[in-house]
Design an enzyme around this catalytic site. Structure first.
Site, short mmCIF file in Angstrom:
data_model
loop_
_atom_site.label_atom_id
_atom_site.label_comp_id
_atom_site.label_asym_id
_atom_site.label_seq_id
_atom_site.Cartn_x
_atom_site.Cartn_y
_atom_site.Cartn_z
N THR A 114 0.63 -1.12 0.02
CA THR A 114 0.05 -0.01 0.13
C THR A 114 0.75 1.29 -0.14
OG1 THR A 114 -0.18 -0.22 2.17
CG2 THR A 114 -2.10 -1.01 1.00
N CYS A 115 1.93 1.10 0.55
CA CYS A 115 2.96 2.33 0.76
C CYS A 115 3.28 2.78 -0.66
CB CYS A 115 4.11 2.09 1.51
SG CYS A 115 3.58 1.93 3.28
#
Length: 142
Positions: free
Chosen positions: A133-134
């Site tokens: 997700t980062c």
């Protein structure tokens, strides 16, 4: 009676929350000074704070950057075929899986990019797709 109701409503909606609201306002304005918000129209401010809630999913597909894949690979074609058949709610759930949110902030999908990468595992059948997700990366085994 009218005066009593007016005073009661004023107390409940204004006086009773005045101190907590002032504390919140002071903290919020410390991080986001009001002078910066005054240049925005209300609609723009709403999008900036809440994000976009409607999407052009074909534009999302066009903005993908592939790593160890080409858009003509069978895995990628299969992915997009299935994705476009999903109902709207499931597509938003994919955004949550990919980014941690069901909304896109800022400029919208025109500026949003994500990656689809091949994790290059020994036995792709043993692995499920997963996301970083980062880095807005979908790791999609072949």
């Amino acid at each position: 009676r009218k005066e009593y109701v007016d005073l009661y409503v004023n107390y409940m909606f204004n006086k009773s929350v005045q101190k907590p609201f002032e504390d919140f306002k002071r903290g919020f304005l410390r991080g986001c000074p009001a002078r910066n918000w005054k240049i925005l129209f209300p609609e723009e401010l709403k999008v900036l704070l809440q994000g976009h809630t409607t999407f052009d999913w074909c534009l999302l597909e066009r903005n993908v950057i592939y790593r160890q894949y080409k858009n003509s690979d069978q895995t990628i074609r299969n992915f997009w075929t299935v994705f476009h058949k999903l109902p709207e709610e499931k597509k938003k759930m994919f955004l949550v899986f990919l980014t941690g949110s069901d909304r896109i902030t800022g400029c919208g999908l025109e500026c949003f990019r994500f990656f689809i990468a091949d994790p290059q595992v020994k036995d792709p059948d043993e692995f499920s797709p997963y996301a970083s997700t980062c880095y807005h990366t979908l790791l999609l085994p072949r």
